[in-house]
Structure formats: structure tokens, C-alpha cells
Enzyme design. Sequence first.
Site, PDB file in Angstrom:
ATOM      1  N   LYS A 121       0.852  -1.193   0.000  1.00  0.00           N
ATOM      2  CA  LYS A 121       0.000   0.000   0.000  1.00  0.00           C
ATOM      3  C   LYS A 121       0.875   1.225   0.000  1.00  0.00           C
ATOM      4  O   LYS A 121       2.022   1.183   0.474  1.00  0.00           O
ATOM      5  CB  LYS A 121      -0.898   0.022   1.239  1.00  0.00           C
ATOM      6  CG  LYS A 121      -2.222   0.727   1.013  1.00  0.00           C
ATOM      7  CD  LYS A 121      -3.182  -0.143   0.228  1.00  0.00           C
ATOM      8  CE  LYS A 121      -4.533   0.523   0.034  1.00  0.00           C
ATOM      9  NZ  LYS A 121      -5.531  -0.464  -0.438  1.00  0.00           N
TER      10      LYS A 121
HETATM   11  P1  NAD Z   1     -12.898   7.638  -2.498  1.00  0.00           P
HETATM   12  O1  NAD Z   1     -11.898   8.644  -2.103  1.00  0.00           O
HETATM   13  O2  NAD Z   1     -13.284   7.494  -3.925  1.00  0.00           O
HETATM   14  O3  NAD Z   1     -14.250   7.872  -1.666  1.00  0.00           O
HETATM   15  C1  NAD Z   1     -14.311   7.918  -0.283  1.00  0.00           C
HETATM   16  C2  NAD Z   1     -15.705   8.386   0.097  1.00  0.00           C
HETATM   17  O4  NAD Z   1     -15.856   8.319   1.516  1.00  0.00           O
HETATM   18  C3  NAD Z   1     -15.975   9.827  -0.283  1.00  0.00           C
HETATM   19  O5  NAD Z   1     -17.339   9.960  -0.645  1.00  0.00           O
HETATM   20  C4  NAD Z   1     -15.710  10.584   1.014  1.00  0.00           C
HETATM   21  O6  NAD Z   1     -16.390  11.837   1.073  1.00  0.00           O
HETATM   22  C5  NAD Z   1     -16.260   9.596   1.999  1.00  0.00           C
HETATM   23  N1  NAD Z   1     -15.757   9.714   3.362  1.00  0.00           N
HETATM   24  C6  NAD Z   1     -14.488   9.922   3.778  1.00  0.00           C
HETATM   25  N2  NAD Z   1     -14.438   9.937   5.116  1.00  0.00           N
HETATM   26  C7  NAD Z   1     -15.703   9.708   5.545  1.00  0.00           C
HETATM   27  C8  NAD Z   1     -16.302   9.572   6.810  1.00  0.00           C
HETATM   28  N3  NAD Z   1     -15.586   9.683   7.933  1.00  0.00           N
HETATM   29  N4  NAD Z   1     -17.630   9.320   6.869  1.00  0.00           N
HETATM   30  C9  NAD Z   1     -18.349   9.191   5.733  1.00  0.00           C
HETATM   31  N5  NAD Z   1     -17.846   9.296   4.512  1.00  0.00           N
HETATM   32  C10 NAD Z   1     -16.525   9.554   4.431  1.00  0.00           C
HETATM   33  O7  NAD Z   1     -12.354   6.259  -1.914  1.00  0.00           O
HETATM   34  P2  NAD Z   1     -12.726   4.779  -2.397  1.00  0.00           P
HETATM   35  O8  NAD Z   1     -11.776   4.391  -3.457  1.00  0.00           O
HETATM   36  O9  NAD Z   1     -14.200   4.677  -2.632  1.00  0.00           O
HETATM   37  O10 NAD Z   1     -12.308   3.949  -1.095  1.00  0.00           O
HETATM   38  C11 NAD Z   1     -13.173   3.860   0.033  1.00  0.00           C
HETATM   39  C12 NAD Z   1     -12.734   2.685   0.876  1.00  0.00           C
HETATM   40  O11 NAD Z   1     -12.756   1.491   0.085  1.00  0.00           O
HETATM   41  C13 NAD Z   1     -11.322   2.766   1.448  1.00  0.00           C
HETATM   42  O12 NAD Z   1     -11.299   2.093   2.686  1.00  0.00           O
HETATM   43  C14 NAD Z   1     -10.510   1.991   0.439  1.00  0.00           C
HETATM   44  O13 NAD Z   1      -9.298   1.485   0.993  1.00  0.00           O
HETATM   45  C15 NAD Z   1     -11.480   0.873   0.114  1.00  0.00           C
HETATM   46  N6  NAD Z   1     -11.250   0.182  -1.146  1.00  0.00           N
HETATM   47  C16 NAD Z   1     -11.172   0.854  -2.324  1.00  0.00           C
HETATM   48  C17 NAD Z   1     -10.975   0.160  -3.509  1.00  0.00           C
HETATM   49  C18 NAD Z   1     -10.967   0.845  -4.856  1.00  0.00           C
HETATM   50  O14 NAD Z   1     -10.925   0.133  -5.868  1.00  0.00           O
HETATM   51  N7  NAD Z   1     -11.020   2.157  -4.934  1.00  0.00           N
HETATM   52  C19 NAD Z   1     -10.828  -1.230  -3.484  1.00  0.00           C
HETATM   53  C20 NAD Z   1     -10.932  -1.901  -2.277  1.00  0.00           C
HETATM   54  C21 NAD Z   1     -11.147  -1.174  -1.117  1.00  0.00           C
END
Ligand code: NAD
Length: 431
Positions: A121
Site C-alpha cells: 500500500k
Molecule cells: P474515495 O476517495 O473514492 O471515496 C471515499 C468516500 O468516503 C468519499 O465519498 C468521502 O467523502 C467519503 N468519506 C471519507 N471519510 C468519511 C467519513 N468519515 N464518513 C463518511 N464518509 C466519508 O475512496 P474509495 O476508493 O471509494 O475507497 C473507500 C474505501 O474502500 C477505502 O477504505 C478503500 O481502501 C477501500 N477500497 C477501495 C478500492 C478501490 O478500488 N477504490 C478497493 C478496495 C477497497
Amino acid sequence: MGVTTLLDEPRRSVAVRESVNPYENALHQLEIVADHLKLDPGLHEVLKHPQRELTVNFPVKMDDGTTRVFKGYRVQHNVSRGPSKGGIRYSPKTDLDEVRALAMWMTWKCAIVNIPFGGAKGGVLCDPRSMSMGEIERLTRRYTTEISHVIGPDTDIPAPDAGTTSDMMAWVMDTYSMHRGHTVPAVVTGKPVEVGGSEGRVDATGRGVVIIAAQAADVLGFSLKGARVAVQGFGNVGSVAARIFAERGAKVVAVSDAYGGLYNPDGLDIPALLACARKDGTLTTHSGGKPMSNSDLLEADVDILVPAATENQITSQNAHLVRAKLVVEGANGPCTPAADRIFFDRGVALMPDVLANAGGVIVSYFEWVQDLQSFFWQEAEVNTRMEQMLLRAYHDVVNVAVRDEIDMRTAAYVIGVNRVAKAILKRGMYP
Ligand code: NAD
């Protein structure tokens, strides 16, 4: 398989601990499975520690002419099964321990879905919401340069995570390629399709969340059609999951982002919310529902809760208030070990992150394969193959849960940790 097999008591020989530090929680989860597997203490010790950790401090020219120094990390947890793989996070809250936890979770996730990668990561301590695109591009290019000696298509392949997008992955690819003197698409995944990205990658994580939710709902005796769903986080994972839930007939009654949430018992108009979030940078300006706080969303009266924002959202403080019967982790680490235990005691089914959000890394694997072969697949083929791999992993995990009478997270870890441990043992210790 009966409902109870998803809900059985976990093994209790390791006392439950809870920490605000995600790495502490990741180590605790590993300890639970090491105890269950009677893992060799030396092997356990190896798995507790990331293999390589790089911290970089680097300057970026800001739009106002000043220079700021940013701190970034790249952590490679384990590469026994292949090159390491894992996203890059831009966040004002990230630190080395968060990146260590996320890297370790990637190791298990890749092993659980049986793709030939280890876990890694990256993170940069910054607030992308307060930066211009020019500043983010300069930051991305310099961070890529700083970590370029530890990443590569055969060594460590980044991808997007919270706070980063496919456009930023194009800059990672371009920067790395400029250093090498030729185009290296396979150095990073989650790129735009114009530069070697895969069809289906943008939707893959959210799509996988819905696939796992549908399987678990079936076991619990209800269908996605008409099911009430709450989704915390409206980024890449949450917004896509919400859209696909709605497309499959579920009623998405609550969604939120970092600014707050919206609730509508009749179901929210997800396409309209997506348009609003694109225009305003938040969904909270939309008029199609009542404002709802993020903590109230977690406690909403729904069938399915999808925490898809960040770590430590459901803890010993609020797990007993969650009303959903099924929790599907879209985010990494949203539930602490103490929350897991409370869910078991209360009969709430939990689909763990290392399985539920693995659709993204599966399609990242497909993207890497396509880049290496310079031969690209249609979206339908990508989606079908992803679903097959994810369902195979789901059934593997359910079978272990039934066989060993353990919860789904521990069962997933049994598979992941076992596969990594076997690879380490087969390779032997160098020198
Ligand atoms: P992103 O940045 O696209 O979106 C994050 C979202 O969460 C945004 O809408 C933001 O406003 C919101 N947010 C942030 N803090 C918050 C809080 N305290 N309460 C409520 N909403 C909040 O990120 P993403 O890519 O969607 O990733 C989100 C999660 O999923 C992370 O834990 C990431 O590690 C995990 N993840 C992402 C992927 C991927 O392909 N992008 C894959 C597996 C896991």
C-alpha cells in the site's frame, strides 16, 4: 448451509482487543487466525512485519509559488506469492501504521481470491480536496519518482485508493515510463482505458460488494430486490455499490460522504445523487432526502449496511446500535475486532473486507495481465471472470467457516494466511 453457519461463535482463546490504530487491529486479526491454525511462531513473526517500508519526504511547488514538503509511504508486506499489489491513498490522516495495515490486508485479500500477488500500500499525507489539479499532478509525479525504485510491473504494482483516481494513475504510469524511456502500462492499475486500463475496473469494487451481498442475503433468506440498504461513503466504492444495488432492485435509503448523509425511506434517486456529487463535490446539497449524520446512517433501520468510507467506523461504541442484519465491508477495516465480536453475539452477518471488496483487485489483476499481453478484453468478459473468481472465493470461505465452525473473517484469513504460509515454506528461507 444454514444461516447459523455465517453467524457461529468465533473461537475465543484470544481475548478481543480494540485499537484506534488499524495496524494494531490487523495484528490482532492475524493473532486470532494464528491461534486457530496453530501457526508456527516463527512464521507468525514473519507475517506480523511488513517486508519493506519506504518513507519519503518530497517538495511540491504550490500554485501560489511556495514550496511544500509532503510525506509519503510505500509499504510492501509480503511478496511470497508474487509481486506486491495495493493502492495509493491521499489523505490528511494517513500515517505509516495505517499504510502497514492496508498492506497486510492486501496480502490476505490477494491470497483469498487466489491471484498471484503479495500485498502493498502507498499513502501521501495531504488533503487532495484543498489542492488544485495542477498541485495534485505535481505531487503525484514527484511521489512516483521517489518510490520508483521499489515499484514496477514485476515488483510492486500500485492502484487507486481513497483520495486518488484513474487520472492520477495515468500520471503514475507516465512518470514511471519517462524514467524508463519507454511506456510501461503494467506498472500501475486502475488507469483510464485510453492508456491501458481495463474495461470494468472503475465499477469492479462496488460490483463485487453487491455480488457478495446478494450471496449472503440469499443465505439469510432475503433477496436484494426490495431490500433496504445504507451505504456510508460515496466515492469509487460506495457510489458504484449504491448504483448497482439500485439497479438490482434494492431500495438504497441512506447514503453519505465526508460532509454528511441523506435519508429517504422510499429510496434515494442514486443517478441524481451521482450527478449532484459530480457537480458540487458532495451529495449533501441534493434535495431528495432528509439530512442524516454519518453515525445515524450506521444505525439506520436497514437490511444491509455497507461501510465504504474508511477504517474504524463500527467499534465497541456503536456495533450494538447497528440494525442491519447483514454488514458488507466495502471499505478496508471499517469494523474493529470488538465490533466483529458484538456482531456475532447479536447474530449480525458480516462479510469481511478481504472478500467483499476484492472485486477491485481481481480486475486490477486482469488489467495487469492485459497490459503484459497487450491484448484487451471486452467488459462483459471482465465482469464474468471477476464474478467467477469472487464467487469461488466466497464459497471457499463459506466452506471453511462451516468446516471449522468459525466466522467469515476468520475463515477468510484461514485461507489467506495458509496460502501465504505455504508459499513461504515451499520457497524456503534465503540464504
Ligand atoms: P474515495 O476517495 O473514492 O471515496 C471515499 C468516500 O468516503 C468519499 O465519498 C468521502 O467523502 C467519503 N468519506 C471519507 N471519510 C468519511 C467519513 N468519515 N464518513 C463518511 N464518509 C466519508 O475512496 P474509495 O476508493 O471509494 O475507497 C473507500 C474505501 O474502500 C477505502 O477504505 C478503500 O481502501 C477501500 N477500497 C477501495 C478500492 C478501490 O478500488 N477504490 C478497493 C478496495 C477497497
